[in-house]
Design a protein around this motif. Structure first.
Motif, PDB file in Angstrom:
ATOM      1  N   TRP A 208       4.347  64.125  14.594  1.00 32.11           N
ATOM      2  CA  TRP A 208       4.072  65.592  13.876  1.00 32.11           C
ATOM      3  C   TRP A 208       3.461  65.586  14.928  1.00 32.11           C
ATOM      4  O   TRP A 208       2.913  66.908  15.117  1.00 32.11           O
ATOM      5  N   GLU A 209       3.026  64.887  16.220  1.00 33.49           N
ATOM      6  CA  GLU A 209       1.599  65.317  16.931  1.00 33.49           C
ATOM      7  C   GLU A 209       1.691  66.799  18.375  1.00 33.49           C
ATOM      8  O   GLU A 209       1.427  67.785  17.893  1.00 33.49           O
ATOM      9  N   LEU A 210       3.234  66.427  18.160  1.00 28.77           N
ATOM     10  CA  LEU A 210       3.627  67.922  18.813  1.00 28.77           C
ATOM     11  C   LEU A 210       4.412  68.949  18.564  1.00 28.77           C
ATOM     12  O   LEU A 210       3.036  70.002  18.694  1.00 28.77           O
ATOM     13  N   MET A 211       4.776  68.519  17.441  1.00 31.54           N
ATOM     14  CA  MET A 211       4.562  69.677  16.431  1.00 31.54           C
ATOM     15  C   MET A 211       3.671  70.964  15.714  1.00 31.54           C
ATOM     16  O   MET A 211       3.123  71.905  16.807  1.00 31.54           O
ATOM     17  N   ASP A 212       2.432  70.232  16.038  1.00 31.71           N
ATOM     18  CA  ASP A 212       1.145  70.485  15.690  1.00 31.71           C
ATOM     19  C   ASP A 212       0.580  71.271  16.478  1.00 31.71           C
ATOM     20  O   ASP A 212      -0.562  72.377  16.748  1.00 31.71           O
ATOM     21  N   ARG A 213       0.555  70.599  18.212  1.00 30.72           N
ATOM     22  CA  ARG A 213       0.558  71.357  19.020  1.00 30.72           C
ATOM     23  C   ARG A 213       0.774  72.413  19.565  1.00 30.72           C
ATOM     24  O   ARG A 213      -0.088  72.921  20.117  1.00 30.72           O
ATOM     25  N   ALA A 214       1.998  72.363  19.497  1.00 33.44           N
ATOM     26  CA  ALA A 214       3.067  73.290  19.305  1.00 33.44           C
ATOM     27  C   ALA A 214       2.140  74.416  19.086  1.00 33.44           C
ATOM     28  O   ALA A 214       2.353  75.812  19.461  1.00 33.44           O
ATOM     29  N   ILE A 215       1.949  74.835  17.679  1.00 34.25           N
ATOM     30  CA  ILE A 215       2.161  75.662  16.762  1.00 34.25           C
ATOM     31  C   ILE A 215       0.301  76.172  16.795  1.00 34.25           C
ATOM     32  O   ILE A 215      -0.181  76.963  17.134  1.00 34.25           O
ATOM     33  N   GLN A 216      -1.057  74.532  17.028  1.00 36.41           N
ATOM     34  CA  GLN A 216      -1.889  74.940  17.595  1.00 36.41           C
ATOM     35  C   GLN A 216      -2.449  75.949  18.680  1.00 36.41           C
ATOM     36  O   GLN A 216      -3.232  76.812  18.488  1.00 36.41           O
ATOM     37  N   GLU A 217      -1.004  75.558  19.339  1.00 34.40           N
ATOM     38  CA  GLU A 217      -1.766  76.295  21.079  1.00 34.40           C
ATOM     39  C   GLU A 217      -1.162  77.468  20.976  1.00 34.40           C
ATOM     40  O   GLU A 217      -0.544  78.262  22.263  1.00 34.40           O
ATOM     41  N   PHE A 218       0.250  77.327  19.920  1.00 34.94           N
ATOM     42  CA  PHE A 218       0.794  78.625  20.229  1.00 34.94           C
ATOM     43  C   PHE A 218       1.706  79.138  21.228  1.00 34.94           C
ATOM     44  O   PHE A 218       1.725  79.729  22.146  1.00 34.94           O
ATOM     45  N   LEU A 219       2.432  77.824  21.599  1.00 33.61           N
ATOM     46  CA  LEU A 219       3.872  77.803  22.164  1.00 33.61           C
ATOM     47  C   LEU A 219       4.795  77.699  21.985  1.00 33.61           C
ATOM     48  O   LEU A 219       5.180  77.529  23.317  1.00 33.61           O
ATOM     49  N   MET A 220       5.030  78.241  20.471  1.00 32.36           N
ATOM     50  CA  MET A 220       6.688  78.739  20.319  1.00 32.36           C
ATOM     51  C   MET A 220       6.884  79.554  20.701  1.00 32.36           C
ATOM     52  O   MET A 220       6.163  80.960  19.926  1.00 32.36           O
ATOM     53  N   PRO A 221       7.884  80.232  20.535  1.00 34.92           N
ATOM     54  CA  PRO A 221       8.223  81.732  21.158  1.00 34.92           C
ATOM     55  C   PRO A 221       8.544  82.769  19.361  1.00 34.92           C
ATOM     56  O   PRO A 221       8.493  82.373  18.505  1.00 34.92           O
ATOM     57  N   VAL A 222       7.530  83.984  19.649  1.00 31.74           N
ATOM     58  CA  VAL A 222       7.405  84.577  18.977  1.00 31.74           C
ATOM     59  C   VAL A 222       7.256  85.925  19.097  1.00 31.74           C
ATOM     60  O   VAL A 222       6.301  86.848  19.002  1.00 31.74           O
ATOM     61  N   ASN A 223       7.982  86.734  19.437  1.00 34.03           N
ATOM     62  CA  ASN A 223       8.925  87.677  20.345  1.00 34.03           C
ATOM     63  C   ASN A 223       9.002  88.641  18.717  1.00 34.03           C
ATOM     64  O   ASN A 223       9.408  90.003  19.784  1.00 34.03           O
ATOM     65  N   ARG A 224       9.228  89.001  18.120  1.00 32.89           N
ATOM     66  CA  ARG A 224      10.088  89.402  17.392  1.00 32.89           C
ATOM     67  C   ARG A 224       9.854  89.114  15.565  1.00 32.89           C
ATOM     68  O   ARG A 224       9.048  88.263  15.153  1.00 32.89           O
ATOM     69  N   ASP A 225      10.387  89.723  14.478  1.00 32.39           N
ATOM     70  CA  ASP A 225       9.826  90.144  13.016  1.00 32.39           C
ATOM     71  C   ASP A 225      10.111  88.200  12.575  1.00 32.39           C
ATOM     72  O   ASP A 225      11.891  87.914  13.147  1.00 32.39           O
ATOM     73  N   LEU A 226       8.827  88.179  12.048  1.00 36.09           N
ATOM     74  CA  LEU A 226       9.134  86.699  12.159  1.00 36.09           C
ATOM     75  C   LEU A 226       9.641  85.962  10.974  1.00 36.09           C
ATOM     76  O   LEU A 226      10.608  85.177  11.008  1.00 36.09           O
ATOM     77  N   GLN A 227      10.444  86.650  10.048  1.00 37.73           N
ATOM     78  CA  GLN A 227      11.494  86.534   8.924  1.00 37.73           C
ATOM     79  C   GLN A 227      12.370  86.059   9.930  1.00 37.73           C
ATOM     80  O   GLN A 227      13.887  85.573   9.334  1.00 37.73           O
ATOM     81  N   LEU A 228      12.916  86.875  11.340  1.00 40.71           N
ATOM     82  CA  LEU A 228      13.791  86.575  11.705  1.00 40.71           C
ATOM     83  C   LEU A 228      14.181  85.277  11.878  1.00 40.71           C
ATOM     84  O   LEU A 228      15.125  84.461  12.090  1.00 40.71           O
ATOM     85  N   TYR A 229      12.680  84.261  12.825  1.00 44.46           N
ATOM     86  CA  TYR A 229      12.738  83.099  12.833  1.00 44.46           C
ATOM     87  C   TYR A 229      13.115  82.157  11.487  1.00 44.46           C
ATOM     88  O   TYR A 229      13.776  81.668  11.209  1.00 44.46           O
ATOM     89  N   VAL A 230      12.595  82.462  10.230  1.00 45.12           N
ATOM     90  CA  VAL A 230      12.778  81.990   9.155  1.00 45.12           C
ATOM     91  C   VAL A 230      14.003  81.811   8.617  1.00 45.12           C
ATOM     92  O   VAL A 230      14.755  80.731   8.664  1.00 45.12           O
TER      93      VAL A 230
END
Length: 268
Positions: A208-230
């Motif tokens: 899970w290390e990569l997952m945590d790093r990506a989230i903690q460092e805000f590396l994943m795209p969040v360019n629109r309504d969060l519900q769309l990603y969900v």
């Protein structure tokens, strides 16, 4: 190569090199085990009634907080330390460790504890271990099949998920009934593809290390309504994964999807 570049690169040789060899006496938590560790820590309180921090858990388990944090990130630690952390949270080793690591450790301990010179009894224990490892091998093969499926279908999955999520979004908003969102599908699908890329790497490394790093460092795209990603990730989970594999075959993939579905609205 930087971590953010790796998420956009299908050549993951550099990423795999990050996965260090385990010490013979070290064990790591499985993806499902990490989820249980996090849930257990979140539900407990320290002596002052405060949420159980890594530091407090380290004191309880009699080790450094660095070791505790490493174990929670899926990094292998000394077997005794791992067991101490697990027991401090009121969990069982078999619920947290990778199946093969627990089975080998448990079986060897049983053989040693019950070895009274009875070769027949020892043989029975060894056969039990062989059966258990055979079942694990089948599970591991199924996991590899899921990984290859995800790798081969990542683009198509992202495209369909993006279209389904956007269609749901515009259908729910009456003011956008006649809006043409086809041009947005390709852009959004590229964003979803990065999430699937991350999940694939986590599955391959078993961490899970990569997952945590990506989230903690805000590396994943969040360019629109969060519900769309969900909604897009839910579509992949419910309409694609569940229809393509039995629950036990896609267990790890489902765990990663569930984690992202729950964490996106909170962390971003």
């Amino acid at each position: 190569m930087s971590f953010s570049v790796l998420l956009n690169n299908d050549n993951h040789t550099d990423l795999l090199s990050m996965n260090k060899k385990r010490n013979r006496d070290s064990v790591s938590a499985s993806p499902e085990g990490i989820m249980r560790l996090k849930q257990a820590r979140a539900s407990q309180r320290d002596d002052e009634g405060k949420p159980l921090s890594y530091e407090r858990l380290a004191v309880k388990a009699k080790m450094t907080d660095r070791t505790v944090k490493r174990f929670f990130r899926g990094i292998a630690v000394d077997r005794n330390n791992a067991i101490a952390i697990i027991k401090a949270l009121g969990l069982r080793p078999e619920d947290v460790l990778y199946p093969e690591e627990f089975l080998v450790s448990e079986s060897i301990e049983q053989i040693q504890a019950k070895d009274t010179g009875d070769s027949e009894r020892t043989g029975e224990l060894i056969k039990g271990l062989e059966r258990a490892l055979s079942e694990f091998k089948k599970s591991e093969e199924a996991s590899l099949e899921v990984m290859e499926w995800l790798k081969a279908n990542r683009k198509a999955l992202s495209q369909e998920a993006a279209e389904a999520a956007l269609r749901k979004h515009y259908d729910q908003n009456r003011n956008n009934v006649d809006t043409d969102y086809s041009g947005d599908i390709e852009v959004f699908s590229q964003e979803i593809r990065k999430y699937l890329q991350l999940i694939y790497y986590c599955l391959e490394l078993g961490s899970w290390e990569l997952m945590d790093r990506a989230i903690q460092e805000f590396l994943m795209p969040v360019n629109r309504d969060l519900q769309l990603y969900v909604d897009a990730l839910n579509f992949i989970k419910n309409q694609k994964v569940s229809l393509s594999f039995a629950p036990e075959e896609a267990n790890e993939l489902t765990l990663y999807l569930d984690y992202l579905i729950k964490i996106i609205p909170i962390r971003f």
